[in-house]
Design a protein around this motif. Sequence first.
Motif, PDB file in Angstrom:
ATOM      1  N   ASN A  31      -8.983   3.781  -5.104  1.00  0.00           N
ATOM      2  CA  ASN A  31      -7.987   4.724  -4.604  1.00  0.00           C
ATOM      3  C   ASN A  31      -8.695   5.930  -4.011  1.00  0.00           C
ATOM      4  N   VAL A  32      -7.964   6.679  -3.202  1.00  0.00           N
ATOM      5  CA  VAL A  32      -8.515   7.871  -2.574  1.00  0.00           C
ATOM      6  C   VAL A  32      -7.593   9.035  -2.897  1.00  0.00           C
ATOM      7  N   GLY A  33      -8.153  10.180  -3.340  1.00  0.00           N
ATOM      8  CA  GLY A  33      -7.362  11.379  -3.527  1.00  0.00           C
ATOM      9  C   GLY A  33      -7.197  11.803  -4.967  1.00  0.00           C
TER      10      GLY A  33
ATOM     11  N   THR B  35       0.682   5.610   0.939  1.00  0.00           N
ATOM     12  CA  THR B  35      -0.009   6.821   1.362  1.00  0.00           C
ATOM     13  C   THR B  35       0.869   8.013   1.026  1.00  0.00           C
TER      14      THR B  35
ATOM     15  N   VAL C 144      -3.566   5.912  -1.243  1.00  0.00           N
ATOM     16  CA  VAL C 144      -4.285   7.006  -0.584  1.00  0.00           C
ATOM     17  C   VAL C 144      -3.454   8.269  -0.774  1.00  0.00           C
TER      18      VAL C 144
ATOM     19  N   LYS D 283      -4.065  -0.609  -2.108  1.00  0.00           N
ATOM     20  CA  LYS D 283      -4.619   0.742  -2.192  1.00  0.00           C
ATOM     21  C   LYS D 283      -3.577   1.847  -2.211  1.00  0.00           C
TER      22      LYS D 283
ATOM     23  N   ASN E  94       0.861  -1.186   0.000  1.00  0.00           N
ATOM     24  CA  ASN E  94       0.000   0.000   0.000  1.00  0.00           C
ATOM     25  C   ASN E  94       0.891   1.227   0.000  1.00  0.00           C
TER      26      ASN E  94
ATOM     27  N   ASN F  58      -3.319  12.140   0.168  1.00  0.00           N
ATOM     28  CA  ASN F  58      -3.845  13.212   1.011  1.00  0.00           C
ATOM     29  C   ASN F  58      -3.437  14.590   0.499  1.00  0.00           C
TER      30      ASN F  58
END
Length: 80
Positions: free
Chosen positions: A63-65, A21, A42, A40, A19, A44
């Motif tokens: 995915n996030v962002g 971030t 991520v 994943k 992963n 931010n």
Amino acid sequence: MIGIINSNTPITSDVELCNCTVNSTNANIDTGVTLKLQDKLVVNGSLTFENNASLVQINDVANVGSITYKRTTKPIRKFD
């Protein structure tokens, strides 16, 4: 392995992680570099993939962002 990107220093070689971030406000993956993840991503801050850089994910996860891809192309002519 879990990766955490906390600076704006560009990633200049291929990376393989479980992963990742991104806590940086403006992280870059350099031209031709591959970020390979099992799961994943991520983001931010923001993450930009330069020309011919790639994100490869093994598992189908969301995915996030904010992720941006830059691509250099040849000019397109009318009706191409």
